[in-house]
Design a protein around this motif. Structure first.
Motif, PDB file in Angstrom:
ATOM      1  N   LEU A 138     -32.162   3.635   3.056  1.00  0.00           N
ATOM      2  CA  LEU A 138     -30.806   3.541   3.608  1.00  0.00           C
ATOM      3  C   LEU A 138     -30.026   2.414   2.955  1.00  0.00           C
ATOM      4  N   LEU A 139     -30.660   1.241   2.832  1.00  0.00           N
ATOM      5  CA  LEU A 139     -29.973   0.094   2.243  1.00  0.00           C
ATOM      6  C   LEU A 139     -29.658   0.336   0.775  1.00  0.00           C
ATOM      7  N   ALA A 140     -30.577   0.992   0.064  1.00  0.00           N
ATOM      8  CA  ALA A 140     -30.366   1.247  -1.366  1.00  0.00           C
ATOM      9  C   ALA A 140     -29.125   2.101  -1.602  1.00  0.00           C
ATOM     10  N   LYS A 141     -28.789   2.955  -0.647  1.00  0.00           N
ATOM     11  CA  LYS A 141     -27.625   3.829  -0.794  1.00  0.00           C
ATOM     12  C   LYS A 141     -26.338   3.199  -0.254  1.00  0.00           C
ATOM     13  N   SER A 142     -26.453   2.066   0.426  1.00  0.00           N
ATOM     14  CA  SER A 142     -25.268   1.458   1.034  1.00  0.00           C
ATOM     15  C   SER A 142     -24.480   0.669  -0.007  1.00  0.00           C
ATOM     16  N   PRO A 143     -23.147   0.694   0.057  1.00  0.00           N
ATOM     17  CA  PRO A 143     -22.327  -0.030  -0.925  1.00  0.00           C
ATOM     18  C   PRO A 143     -22.407  -1.532  -0.729  1.00  0.00           C
ATOM     19  N   VAL A 144     -22.173  -2.259  -1.809  1.00  0.00           N
ATOM     20  CA  VAL A 144     -22.131  -3.720  -1.775  1.00  0.00           C
ATOM     21  C   VAL A 144     -20.702  -4.161  -2.037  1.00  0.00           C
ATOM     22  N   GLY A 145     -20.192  -5.040  -1.197  1.00  0.00           N
ATOM     23  CA  GLY A 145     -18.827  -5.518  -1.361  1.00  0.00           C
ATOM     24  C   GLY A 145     -18.687  -6.952  -0.913  1.00  0.00           C
ATOM     25  N   PRO A 146     -17.455  -7.456  -0.854  1.00  0.00           N
ATOM     26  CA  PRO A 146     -17.245  -8.852  -0.445  1.00  0.00           C
ATOM     27  C   PRO A 146     -17.607  -9.099   1.011  1.00  0.00           C
ATOM     28  N   VAL A 147     -17.478  -8.064   1.848  1.00  0.00           N
ATOM     29  CA  VAL A 147     -17.915  -8.145   3.247  1.00  0.00           C
ATOM     30  C   VAL A 147     -19.004  -7.096   3.431  1.00  0.00           C
ATOM     31  N   GLN A 148     -20.226  -7.562   3.635  1.00  0.00           N
ATOM     32  CA  GLN A 148     -21.354  -6.646   3.663  1.00  0.00           C
ATOM     33  C   GLN A 148     -21.636  -6.151   5.077  1.00  0.00           C
ATOM     34  N   HIS A 149     -22.038  -4.889   5.185  1.00  0.00           N
ATOM     35  CA  HIS A 149     -22.378  -4.288   6.473  1.00  0.00           C
ATOM     36  C   HIS A 149     -23.744  -3.625   6.366  1.00  0.00           C
ATOM     37  N   SER A 160     -23.845  -6.043  12.535  1.00  0.00           N
ATOM     38  CA  SER A 160     -23.616  -7.392  11.995  1.00  0.00           C
ATOM     39  C   SER A 160     -24.604  -7.685  10.865  1.00  0.00           C
ATOM     40  N   TRP A 161     -24.076  -8.029   9.700  1.00  0.00           N
ATOM     41  CA  TRP A 161     -24.937  -8.400   8.579  1.00  0.00           C
ATOM     42  C   TRP A 161     -25.678  -9.702   8.874  1.00  0.00           C
ATOM     43  N   GLN A 162     -25.046 -10.606   9.632  1.00  0.00           N
ATOM     44  CA  GLN A 162     -25.679 -11.879   9.971  1.00  0.00           C
ATOM     45  C   GLN A 162     -26.879 -11.672  10.893  1.00  0.00           C
ATOM     46  N   VAL A 163     -26.939 -10.547  11.565  1.00  0.00           N
ATOM     47  CA  VAL A 163     -28.104 -10.186  12.377  1.00  0.00           C
ATOM     48  C   VAL A 163     -29.075  -9.351  11.547  1.00  0.00           C
ATOM     49  N   TYR A 164     -28.536  -8.437  10.779  1.00  0.00           N
ATOM     50  CA  TYR A 164     -29.354  -7.474  10.027  1.00  0.00           C
ATOM     51  C   TYR A 164     -30.231  -8.154   8.978  1.00  0.00           C
ATOM     52  N   GLU A 165     -29.618  -9.002   8.148  1.00  0.00           N
ATOM     53  CA  GLU A 165     -30.384  -9.604   7.047  1.00  0.00           C
ATOM     54  C   GLU A 165     -31.611 -10.381   7.539  1.00  0.00           C
ATOM     55  N   PRO A 166     -31.463 -11.354   8.479  1.00  0.00           N
ATOM     56  CA  PRO A 166     -32.655 -12.075   8.933  1.00  0.00           C
ATOM     57  C   PRO A 166     -33.652 -11.171   9.654  1.00  0.00           C
ATOM     58  N   ALA A 167     -33.165 -10.148  10.365  1.00  0.00           N
ATOM     59  CA  ALA A 167     -34.089  -9.241  11.050  1.00  0.00           C
ATOM     60  C   ALA A 167     -34.939  -8.474  10.043  1.00  0.00           C
ATOM     61  N   ARG A 205     -33.474 -11.057  17.891  1.00  0.00           N
ATOM     62  CA  ARG A 205     -34.674 -10.591  18.586  1.00  0.00           C
ATOM     63  C   ARG A 205     -34.616  -9.074  18.796  1.00  0.00           C
ATOM     64  N   VAL A 206     -33.452  -8.591  19.239  1.00  0.00           N
ATOM     65  CA  VAL A 206     -33.306  -7.162  19.502  1.00  0.00           C
ATOM     66  C   VAL A 206     -33.421  -6.357  18.214  1.00  0.00           C
ATOM     67  N   ALA A 207     -32.726  -6.782  17.164  1.00  0.00           N
ATOM     68  CA  ALA A 207     -32.767  -6.055  15.891  1.00  0.00           C
ATOM     69  C   ALA A 207     -34.179  -6.050  15.320  1.00  0.00           C
ATOM     70  N   PHE A 208     -34.848  -7.192  15.374  1.00  0.00           N
ATOM     71  CA  PHE A 208     -36.229  -7.281  14.888  1.00  0.00           C
ATOM     72  C   PHE A 208     -37.136  -6.358  15.693  1.00  0.00           C
ATOM     73  N   ALA A 209     -37.000  -6.386  17.019  1.00  0.00           N
ATOM     74  CA  ALA A 209     -37.824  -5.529  17.873  1.00  0.00           C
ATOM     75  C   ALA A 209     -37.612  -4.055  17.545  1.00  0.00           C
ATOM     76  N   ASN A 210     -36.374  -3.682  17.246  1.00  0.00           N
ATOM     77  CA  ASN A 210     -36.104  -2.297  16.858  1.00  0.00           C
ATOM     78  C   ASN A 210     -36.812  -1.934  15.555  1.00  0.00           C
ATOM     79  N   LEU A 211     -36.838  -2.872  14.620  1.00  0.00           N
ATOM     80  CA  LEU A 211     -37.457  -2.616  13.318  1.00  0.00           C
ATOM     81  C   LEU A 211     -38.975  -2.543  13.396  1.00  0.00           C
TER      82      LEU A 211
END
Length: 422
Positions: A138-149, A160-167, A205-211
């Protein structure tokens, strides 16, 4: 390099009444790749602005006072080139502001490059973790830009990328350990994934638990924390383990252990939560209070395990916190955590007005005003009047300075709550 403006021209153009004109033109030029195209709309609030702008454009604007006028960038570019400036509009903007155009584009390009690097790092750390293969695709297909999602269908279920990346980083480390048969502790995992053992947040915590496909407290080990309390509560398992009424001035019981081992007997009329440890101990030593109420230390700020414990007891709750913006926020967090209203004790507007105020810096006062303002309309109903007052000054009245006003009447105050069913 941009040629300099003649001093007389700079003096004529660099006027306060023209500042908005140059500001809006700069934004338009950065949208059009520094080409003088399109128009900008400029308000004409008074005669002075009409005079200054009219002199630049070569037309009368007094009839536009109180209205707006459109400025054509192409025509203004021609006027400047043909006039004393002898420079086009882009060069004039750079000369007036001292900043090259297209800085935003440069910044966006820089941010995109940084995001591209992080994007590749996440793909690399997910490589070789079978349980993260779908997320990696999924991430490999996602676009990269100045504001990442994050990817739209991410298993982390966050936008939130600030939640996603560390999770993602934490989940990859966790899965590798899990596949090797190793169990990890929460702070250990945070230190390895975030380079900071204290960087777990509720969202992470929630994002990590989901992963990792299991609740957070089942995925990792967390050190238990003691709940300091005094009052009519007994913890039993086959026999009595602890009796909170017999310890003086208080007893510390493990937050997780008390919920998972044995059972609790508590015939308290209610729970009184006290923010600061010295004030908590003072309350525990009062005659009459702990015979009827379970007094609990707030641990500085209510932790999840403490709030789960309080919620399970299903008793009326009162709380005594500092009379400041953060005390109000603490009350709001407590109400949210236990799922019911909390009655404030010793937190009246009158006490705050007459109490000794904490010495704070201008910055601290400004922060407190902002926090209080947020709770003046959506905070606990009984504290909104106090929040409005604190939003004006930022002042703090610590609960330790109010012992003489609060402690002598605390027993009577709690009895009144009992009768009213607060």
């Amino acid at each position: 390099m941009t040629p300099p403006l003649p001093e007389a021209v700079r003096h004529a153009l660099d006027r306060p009444e023209l500042a908005l004109l140059w500001q809006r033109i700069r934004k338009q030029l950065e949208r059009t790749d520094a080409q003088p195209r399109g128009t900008v709309r400029i308000p004409i609030p008074d005669h002075r602005t009409a005079s200054e702008l009219g002199a630049i454009l070569g037309r009368r604007l007094t009839g536009h006072i109180g209205k707006n006028t459109q400025v054509d960038l192409g025509k203004l570019d021609q006027i400047l080139r043909a006039g004393p400036a002898q420079l086009g509009l882009p060069d004039v903007i750079v000369a007036l502001t001292g900043e090259q155009l297209l800085q935003k584009q440069v910044q966006l390009t820089t941010r995109t490059a940084g995001n591209q690097q992080v994007w590749q790092e996440l793909l690399d750390i997910m490589d070789g973790v079978p349980q993260m293969a779908d997320e990696r695709a999924l991430l490999a297909k996602s676009p990269v830009g100045p504001v990442q999602h994050p990817p739209d269908d991410t298993a982390a279920i966050t936008r939130s990328w600030q939640v996603y990346e560390p999770a993602i980083r934490a989940a990859c480390i966790w899965w590798r350990a899990h596949n090797d048969g190793r169990r990890m502790a929460a702070r250990q995992l945070a230190g390895l994934a975030f380079r900071d053992t204290k960087k777990w947040t509720d969202q992470r915590r929630v994002a990590f638990a989901n992963l990792v496909q299991r609740p957070f407290d089942q995925a990792v080990d967390e050190a238990d924390v003691p709940i300091k309390m005094s009052g009519p509560l007994v913890w039993k398992f086959q026999d009595t383990i602890a009796h909170a009424a017999t310890a003086r001035p208080w007893i510390g019981l493990p937050a997780q252990g008390i919920r998972t081992l044995g059972y609790i007997e508590c015939d308290a009329k209610g729970i009184l939560v006290v923010e600061n440890v010295e004030a908590f101990e003072k309350v525990c030593l009062l005659d009459g209070v702990t015979e009827r109420w379970l007094c609990v230390w707030n641990q500085g700020n209510p932790r999840k395990r403490l709030m789960r414990f309080l919620a399970d007891l299903n008793l009326m709750v009162a709380a005594w916190c500092d009379l400041d913006a953060y005390g109000i926020r603490m009350m709001a967090n407590l109400e949210k955590g236990i799922g019911r209203s909390v009655t404030p004790v010793g937190m009246s507007l009158a006490l705050w007005r007459t109490g000794t105020k904490l010495i704070q810096t201008d910055q601290q006062l400004a922060w407190a005003r902002d926090v209080a303002a947020n709770f003046s309309t959506r905070g606990p109903a009984l504290l909104r009047e106090l929040a409005v007052a604190i939003a004006e000054t930022g002042d703090c009245c610590e609960q330790e300075t109010l012992y003489e006003q609060v402690l002598p009447t605390l027993d009577a105050t709690l009895r009144a709550f009992e009768h009213s069913g607060a």
